[in-house]
Design a protein around this motif. Structure first.
Motif, PDB file in Angstrom:
ATOM      1  N   ARG A 248      48.438  36.328  44.255  1.00  0.00           N
ATOM      2  CA  ARG A 248      47.693  36.100  43.023  1.00  0.00           C
ATOM      3  C   ARG A 248      46.562  35.101  43.229  1.00  0.00           C
ATOM      4  NH1 ARG A 248      50.925  34.742  37.613  1.00  0.00           N
ATOM      5  NH2 ARG A 248      51.813  36.775  38.169  1.00  0.00           N
ATOM      6  N   THR A 249      46.834  34.047  44.002  1.00  0.00           N
ATOM      7  CA  THR A 249      45.781  33.066  44.295  1.00  0.00           C
ATOM      8  C   THR A 249      44.661  33.701  45.093  1.00  0.00           C
ATOM      9  OG1 THR A 249      47.461  31.331  44.342  1.00  0.00           O
ATOM     10  CG2 THR A 249      45.319  30.805  45.305  1.00  0.00           C
ATOM     11  N   LEU A 250      45.042  34.551  46.057  1.00  0.00           N
ATOM     12  CA  LEU A 250      44.034  35.217  46.883  1.00  0.00           C
ATOM     13  C   LEU A 250      43.150  36.122  46.038  1.00  0.00           C
ATOM     14  CD1 LEU A 250      42.985  35.668  49.770  1.00  0.00           C
ATOM     15  CD2 LEU A 250      44.634  37.543  49.988  1.00  0.00           C
ATOM     16  N   LEU A 251      43.740  36.754  45.026  1.00  0.00           N
ATOM     17  CA  LEU A 251      42.968  37.621  44.134  1.00  0.00           C
ATOM     18  C   LEU A 251      41.833  36.841  43.472  1.00  0.00           C
ATOM     19  CD1 LEU A 251      43.185  40.581  42.757  1.00  0.00           C
ATOM     20  CD2 LEU A 251      44.137  39.309  40.827  1.00  0.00           C
ATOM     21  N   TRP A 252      42.137  35.666  42.940  1.00  0.00           N
ATOM     22  CA  TRP A 252      41.132  34.858  42.256  1.00  0.00           C
ATOM     23  C   TRP A 252      40.152  34.227  43.248  1.00  0.00           C
ATOM     24  CZ3 TRP A 252      40.418  34.067  36.982  1.00  0.00           C
ATOM     25  CH2 TRP A 252      41.350  34.679  36.145  1.00  0.00           C
ATOM     26  N   VAL A 253      40.650  33.781  44.386  1.00  0.00           N
ATOM     27  CA  VAL A 253      39.761  33.157  45.375  1.00  0.00           C
ATOM     28  C   VAL A 253      38.752  34.169  45.894  1.00  0.00           C
ATOM     29  CG1 VAL A 253      39.653  32.134  47.674  1.00  0.00           C
ATOM     30  CG2 VAL A 253      41.380  31.353  46.049  1.00  0.00           C
ATOM     31  N   VAL A 254      39.228  35.352  46.260  1.00  0.00           N
ATOM     32  CA  VAL A 254      38.328  36.398  46.760  1.00  0.00           C
ATOM     33  C   VAL A 254      37.303  36.766  45.690  1.00  0.00           C
ATOM     34  CG1 VAL A 254      38.220  38.842  47.396  1.00  0.00           C
ATOM     35  CG2 VAL A 254      39.897  37.349  48.482  1.00  0.00           C
ATOM     36  N   GLY A 255      37.760  36.849  44.430  1.00  0.00           N
ATOM     37  CA  GLY A 255      36.850  37.215  43.352  1.00  0.00           C
ATOM     38  C   GLY A 255      35.717  36.215  43.182  1.00  0.00           C
ATOM     39  N   PHE A 256      36.036  34.940  43.132  1.00  0.00           N
ATOM     40  CA  PHE A 256      34.992  33.960  42.848  1.00  0.00           C
ATOM     41  C   PHE A 256      34.170  33.596  44.090  1.00  0.00           C
ATOM     42  CE2 PHE A 256      37.166  33.453  38.838  1.00  0.00           C
ATOM     43  CZ  PHE A 256      36.098  33.242  37.975  1.00  0.00           C
ATOM     44  N   VAL A 257      34.748  33.700  45.281  1.00  0.00           N
ATOM     45  CA  VAL A 257      33.922  33.531  46.480  1.00  0.00           C
ATOM     46  C   VAL A 257      32.885  34.644  46.558  1.00  0.00           C
ATOM     47  CG1 VAL A 257      33.939  33.635  48.997  1.00  0.00           C
ATOM     48  CG2 VAL A 257      35.608  32.214  47.812  1.00  0.00           C
ATOM     49  N   THR A 258      33.309  35.883  46.282  1.00  0.00           N
ATOM     50  CA  THR A 258      32.368  37.004  46.261  1.00  0.00           C
ATOM     51  C   THR A 258      31.323  36.816  45.173  1.00  0.00           C
ATOM     52  OG1 THR A 258      34.174  38.456  46.983  1.00  0.00           O
ATOM     53  CG2 THR A 258      32.172  39.508  46.161  1.00  0.00           C
ATOM     54  N   VAL A 341      37.909  38.459  33.079  1.00  0.00           N
ATOM     55  CA  VAL A 341      38.749  39.373  32.312  1.00  0.00           C
ATOM     56  C   VAL A 341      39.446  40.390  33.221  1.00  0.00           C
ATOM     57  CG1 VAL A 341      38.718  41.215  30.576  1.00  0.00           C
ATOM     58  CG2 VAL A 341      37.532  39.060  30.140  1.00  0.00           C
ATOM     59  N   PRO A 342      38.743  41.098  34.095  1.00  0.00           N
ATOM     60  CA  PRO A 342      39.456  42.007  35.005  1.00  0.00           C
ATOM     61  C   PRO A 342      40.441  41.277  35.924  1.00  0.00           C
ATOM     62  CG  PRO A 342      37.118  42.528  34.972  1.00  0.00           C
ATOM     63  CD  PRO A 342      37.289  41.240  34.240  1.00  0.00           C
ATOM     64  N   LEU A 343      40.083  40.071  36.394  1.00  0.00           N
ATOM     65  CA  LEU A 343      41.005  39.330  37.253  1.00  0.00           C
ATOM     66  C   LEU A 343      42.290  38.995  36.503  1.00  0.00           C
ATOM     67  CD1 LEU A 343      38.689  36.836  39.201  1.00  0.00           C
ATOM     68  CD2 LEU A 343      39.810  38.885  40.062  1.00  0.00           C
ATOM     69  N   SER A 344      42.161  38.579  35.244  1.00  0.00           N
ATOM     70  CA  SER A 344      43.346  38.237  34.453  1.00  0.00           C
ATOM     71  C   SER A 344      44.230  39.466  34.245  1.00  0.00           C
ATOM     72  CB  SER A 344      42.930  37.665  33.097  1.00  0.00           C
ATOM     73  OG  SER A 344      42.141  36.499  33.263  1.00  0.00           O
ATOM     74  N   LEU A 345      43.620  40.595  33.952  1.00  0.00           N
ATOM     75  CA  LEU A 345      44.394  41.814  33.729  1.00  0.00           C
ATOM     76  C   LEU A 345      45.028  42.320  35.020  1.00  0.00           C
ATOM     77  CD1 LEU A 345      41.963  43.665  31.283  1.00  0.00           C
ATOM     78  CD2 LEU A 345      44.058  42.422  30.705  1.00  0.00           C
ATOM     79  N   LEU A 346      44.285  42.255  36.112  1.00  0.00           N
ATOM     80  CA  LEU A 346      44.830  42.695  37.394  1.00  0.00           C
ATOM     81  C   LEU A 346      45.957  41.786  37.862  1.00  0.00           C
ATOM     82  CD1 LEU A 346      41.549  43.695  39.278  1.00  0.00           C
ATOM     83  CD2 LEU A 346      43.445  45.219  38.708  1.00  0.00           C
ATOM     84  N   SER A 347      45.920  40.522  37.490  1.00  0.00           N
ATOM     85  CA  SER A 347      46.984  39.595  37.886  1.00  0.00           C
ATOM     86  C   SER A 347      48.322  39.981  37.279  1.00  0.00           C
ATOM     87  CB  SER A 347      46.621  38.166  37.462  1.00  0.00           C
ATOM     88  OG  SER A 347      45.456  37.723  38.108  1.00  0.00           O
ATOM     89  N   LEU A 348      48.299  40.768  36.210  1.00  0.00           N
ATOM     90  CA  LEU A 348      49.534  41.176  35.541  1.00  0.00           C
ATOM     91  C   LEU A 348      50.090  42.488  36.070  1.00  0.00           C
ATOM     92  CD1 LEU A 348      48.446  40.373  31.854  1.00  0.00           C
ATOM     93  CD2 LEU A 348      49.699  38.897  33.452  1.00  0.00           C
ATOM     94  N   SER A 551      38.929  51.185  36.630  1.00  0.00           N
ATOM     95  CA  SER A 551      37.823  51.427  35.698  1.00  0.00           C
ATOM     96  C   SER A 551      38.069  50.802  34.325  1.00  0.00           C
ATOM     97  CB  SER A 551      37.570  52.932  35.547  1.00  0.00           C
ATOM     98  OG  SER A 551      37.075  53.469  36.751  1.00  0.00           O
ATOM     99  N   GLY A 552      39.307  50.901  33.821  1.00  0.00           N
ATOM    100  CA  GLY A 552      39.610  50.313  32.523  1.00  0.00           C
ATOM    101  C   GLY A 552      39.420  48.808  32.509  1.00  0.00           C
ATOM    102  N   PHE A 553      39.858  48.145  33.575  1.00  0.00           N
ATOM    103  CA  PHE A 553      39.691  46.692  33.675  1.00  0.00           C
ATOM    104  C   PHE A 553      38.209  46.322  33.781  1.00  0.00           C
ATOM    105  CE2 PHE A 553      43.980  47.052  35.940  1.00  0.00           C
ATOM    106  CZ  PHE A 553      44.672  46.943  34.741  1.00  0.00           C
ATOM    107  N   ALA A 554      37.465  47.113  34.557  1.00  0.00           N
ATOM    108  CA  ALA A 554      36.037  46.832  34.713  1.00  0.00           C
ATOM    109  C   ALA A 554      35.298  47.010  33.379  1.00  0.00           C
ATOM    110  CB  ALA A 554      35.435  47.747  35.780  1.00  0.00           C
ATOM    111  N   PHE A 555      35.669  48.047  32.626  1.00  0.00           N
ATOM    112  CA  PHE A 555      35.030  48.258  31.322  1.00  0.00           C
ATOM    113  C   PHE A 555      35.365  47.112  30.367  1.00  0.00           C
ATOM    114  CE2 PHE A 555      35.231  49.852  26.942  1.00  0.00           C
ATOM    115  CZ  PHE A 555      33.911  50.236  26.775  1.00  0.00           C
ATOM    116  N   ALA A 556      36.599  46.625  30.418  1.00  0.00           N
ATOM    117  CA  ALA A 556      36.977  45.489  29.572  1.00  0.00           C
ATOM    118  C   ALA A 556      36.129  44.265  29.905  1.00  0.00           C
ATOM    119  CB  ALA A 556      38.461  45.182  29.748  1.00  0.00           C
ATOM    120  N   GLY A 557      35.917  44.018  31.183  1.00  0.00           N
ATOM    121  CA  GLY A 557      35.064  42.901  31.578  1.00  0.00           C
ATOM    122  C   GLY A 557      33.624  43.101  31.152  1.00  0.00           C
ATOM    123  N   TYR A 558      33.135  44.340  31.267  1.00  0.00           N
ATOM    124  CA  TYR A 558      31.761  44.665  30.862  1.00  0.00           C
ATOM    125  C   TYR A 558      31.563  44.408  29.373  1.00  0.00           C
ATOM    126  CZ  TYR A 558      27.708  47.702  29.899  1.00  0.00           C
ATOM    127  OH  TYR A 558      26.500  48.206  29.483  1.00  0.00           O
TER     128      TYR A 558
END
Length: 588
Positions: A248-258, A341-348, A551-558
Motif C-alpha cells: 500500500r505504501t509503494l502504491l502511494w509512493v510510486v504515484g506521487f513520485v511519478t 482519489v484513484p489511489l484511495s480507491l485502489l488502496s481498498l 477506468s472507473g477509478f480514473a473517471f472518479a479522479g477526473y
C-alpha cells in the motif's frame, strides 16, 4: 510534448559480432516512444524478428569468415569457448522473446514468416478503399472550380479521411506521420485554391508555419535532453531512492513520485522510467499491473499542471493561452486530487489489500554512466529553466530549450572528450535515437489544423458549440472525455483555433480547464494517452483489463479534479506561496 524505454532493449547483435565484443544489451531510447501512436494492444505483437535474423546471419558470417581465413583448426581457448557460449545464450534468449514487442514497434519489424502467418486478405481491401478514397479526394481537389465553390466541404472531407487514417494506423499499416504530412499539404493546396488569392494563402501558411515550428523545435530540444539524461542512467537518482516494499505504501509512493517527475518531464518519459523501476521492485503479478496503471494516471495528472509537463499544456503555453504561475497555482490542487482519489480507491482493492508481506527485489540495478549525476542535474535544470528564460527575455520558449540543449551538448563533449567507447553518451548519437517521426507527426497535425483555422471552419464549429452548449465547463469536460479516445494534440489544437484570446483571455478558466481535462482525461482508457500505450507494450496490459480494473477509478479522479477546480475558482481560493513574489514568475 510530445516518444522512451529503459526497461526494453535493442539488440544490436551484428555490430557486436563485427567487433567481437559481447557487451550487455543497449537501452532503447526513451524518445522512441514519444506520444500516442496506436489504438489497441495489437499494435505490439512482434519483437526482435529482424534482430534475430541479423543475429543468425551474423553468426553464420562469423563462422564462415573463421573457416575461410583461419589456419587449420586447433583446440579453442577458454576465452573463445566463453565467447561462443555467450553468443549462443544471447541468441537463444532472443529467439525466446521474439514473440513480444517494445511499446511502439513498427510494422516493418515483421518478418516474412510472421507476415504470412498473420496475413488477412481483408486488410488489402481496407487499404485499397483508403487509397481509393484519398485518390478520389485528390482528383476532386484538382477541379479548381468545384473546390473554389465548396472549399469547406472539400477540406472537411479530406481532414476526416486523413484523421481516419491516423486513427486506424495499425489496421491500414500506414505510418501516421506520413498520413499527417500528406493531409497537411493537401489541405493547404485546397486552401490555396479556395482562397481569394494565392498570396493570401501563402501569408496564412507563413504565419501558421512560424507558430508550428516553435512547438516542433521545442519538442526536438526536449526529446534530445531527455535522451541524453537517460543514456547516462541519470533517472536512477530518482528511482533508486524508492526503497519501501510495503504494497500500500509503494502504491502511494510510486504515484506521487511519478506525479512530480511528470511535472518536469513529459508523461511518457515518466511512465517508462517508473515502469522500469517496478520491474526491479515487484515480480510479475496483478499487483504490478495495478501499479503500472497508477503510473499512467499519475503521469497524466502530473503533466497537466506545469507548462512543460505535457505537450498540450506546452502548446497552450507557447501560444499564450496560459502562463506559468497562474497555471501551476490553479491546477496543482485539482491535479493532486485527480490522483489521490484513484489511489484511495485502489488502496481498498483486494489486489493491494491482500498483500500481507513485503515485496522482494526481482532485478539487479544497472550501473550509472560516468558523470551521470552531473548530466542529470544539468539536463533537469535546463528543462526547469525554460519558463524562467521566457519570463526574463520575452523570447519564445523554444529558444530557452535550445539554450539548454546547447549547454548540455558542450558539457557532454567536454566530459567525454577522447573516450571513443562512449560516443553513445554524446548529443550526435542521441539525435539519431530521438523520435523524429513523432515530431513530423505533430508538424503534419498542427499544419492541418491551422489550414482549417485559416479557412474559418474552426470558428464556425465554435459558434455551433456556443449555440448548443453555452456552458464552457461542459465543453472543456467533453474535450477531456474525447481525449480518452482521440489524440489530445489535435483536439487541443482545434480548440485553440476555435476560440482565440479575444474570446477567452490568457489564463481564463476555459484555458486552464482545457489544459487539465485534455491532460487527465486520457487516463480513463489505456489507449487514451501515450503513457497508457507504453504501459500496454511494456506490461502487456489488455484494453479490457484496464477498462474493468482502472477506468472507473480514473473517471472518479477526473470528475473530482474538475469539481475541485470549479470549487477553488468559484470560491476564489488561492494557494499561499512565496513564488508569487518572484518577478520573473509573476511576469510569465
Amino acid at each position: 510534448m510530445a516518444s522512451f524505454s529503459i526497461g526494453t532493449h535493442n539488440l544490436h547483435i551484428t555490430n557486436r559480432f563485427k567487433k567481437q565484443s559481447f557487451h550487455s544489451l543497449s537501452s532503447t531510447p526513451l524518445s522512441s516512444l514519444l506520444y500516442k501512436s496506436c489504438f489497441g494492444s495489437s499494435l505490439c505483437k512482434l519483437r526482435g524478428s529482424r534482430a534475430l535474423g541479423n543475429g543468425l546471419r551474423a553468426r553464420a558470417e562469423y563462422k564462415a569468415k573463421g573457416s575461410s581465413s583461419s589456419p587449420p583448426p586447433s583446440s579453442p581457448s577458454n576465452e573463445q569457448q566463453g565467447q561462443q557460449l555467450n553468443i549462443d545464450k544471447q541468441l537463444q534468449e532472443l529467439e525466446q522473446t521474439s514473440g513480444s514487442c517494445d511499446p511502439l514497434c513498427s510494422v516493418d519489424e515483421t518478418s516474412s514468416q510472421d507476415f504470412e502467418a498473420n496475413y488477412q486478405p481483408k486488410t488489402d481491401l481496407v487499404k485499397a478503399l483508403a487509397i481509393f478514397a484519398a485518390a478520389g479526394t485528390g482528383a476532386v481537389a484538382i477541379n479548381h472550380s468545384w473546390v473554389a465553390a465548396n472549399q469547406d466541404l472539400a477540406m472537411a472531407l479530406l481532414f476526416g479521411i486523413g484523421y481516419a487514417g491516423i486513427i486506424f494506423e495499425e489496421s491500414l499499416a500506414f505510418n501516421k506521420s506520413g498520413v499527417g504530412l500528406l493531409m497537411a499539404v493537401s489541405l493547404w493546396v485546397i486552401r490555396s485554391i479556395g482562397a481569394p488569392s494565392p498570396d493570401i494563402a501563402v501569408s496564412e501558411l507563413t504565419h501558421a508555419s512560424a507558430e508550428v515550428s516553435e512547438i516542433v523545435f521545442f519538442l526536438l530540444g526536449a526529446m534530445t535532453i531527455v535522451e541524453i539524461v537517460d543514456a547516462h542512467q541519470g533517472f536512477k537518482l530518482v528511482t533508486d531512492n524508492i526503497t519501501t516494499r510495503k504494497p500500500r505504501t509503494l502504491l502511494w509512493v510510486v504515484g506521487f513520485v511519478t506525479f512530480f517527475l511528470s511535472s518536469v518531464l513529459d508523461n511518457l518519459t515518466s511512465t517508462i522510467v517508473m515502469v522500469s523501476l517496478l520491474r526491479k521492485l515487484v515480480p510479475p503479478s496483478e499487483y504490478r499491473k495495478l501499479l503500472g496503471a497508477v503510473v499512467v494516471i499519475a503521469a497524466n495528472a502530473g503533466g497537466a499542471w506545469t507548462p512543460i509537463g505535457d505537450v498540450t499544456t506546452t502548446m497552450l503555453w507557447i501560444h499564450g493561452q496560459i502562463s506559468t504561475l497562474p497555471t501551476m497555482k490553479g491546477l496543482l490542487v485539482p491535479s493532486v486530487i485527480s490522483l489521490a482519489v484513484p489511489l484511495s480507491l485502489l488502496s481498498l482493492t483486494s489486489e493491494v489489500n491482500g498483500k500481507g508481506q513485503d515485496l522482494p527485489n526481482v532485478m539487479a540495478s544497472e550501473q550509472m554512466a560516468p558523470r551521470g549525476q552531473l548530466v542529470f542535474s544539468v539536463g533537469i535544470g535546463a528543462l526547469i529553466f525554460v519558463p524562467v528564460f521566457k519570463a526574463l527575455t520575452g523570447l519564445p520558449p523554444f529558444m530557452g530549450m535550445l539554450l539548454g540543449l546547447g549547454v548540455l551538448w558542450i558539457l557532454t563533449d567536454a566530459i567525454h572528450y577522447g573516450e571513443s567507447e562512449r560516443q553513445r553518451l554524446k548529443v550526435p548519437q542521441a539525435l539519431s535515437r530521438i523520435d523524429t517521426q513523432g515530431a513530423l507527426f505533430f508538424l503534419g497535425i498542427l499544419l492541418s489544423v491551422s489550414s482549417l483555422e485559416a479557412a474559418g471552419l474552426l470558428r464556425e464549429l465554435a459558434n455551433y458549440l456556443d449555440a448548443h452548449i453555452p456552458n464552457i465547463e461542459l465543453i472543456a469536460s467533453a474535450i477531456g472525455v474525447g481525449s480518452a479516445i482521440i489524440d489530445n494534440v489535435p483536439l487541443v489544437a482545434a480548440t485553440m483555433g476555435m476560440y482565440d484570446l479575444s474570446s477567452f483571455p490568457q489564463d481564463h478558466e476555459f484555458w486552464q480547464l482545457i489544459a487539465f481535462c485534455a491532460g487527465t482525461g486520457g487516463s480513463m482508457l489505456v489507449i487514451g494517452s501515450a503513457a497508457g500505450v507504453a504501459l500496454m507494450g511494456m506490461e502487456k496490459v489488455d484494453f479490457f483489463w484496464y477498462l474493468r480494473k482502472v477506468s472507473g477509478f480514473a473517471f472518479a479522479g477526473y470528475a473530482a479534479g474538475i469539481a475541485a477546480y470549479l470549487a477553488i475558482h468559484n470560491l476564489s481560493i488561492s494557494l499561499p506561496t512565496t513564488l508569487a513574489e518572484l518577478p520573473f514568475l509573476s511576469a510569465s
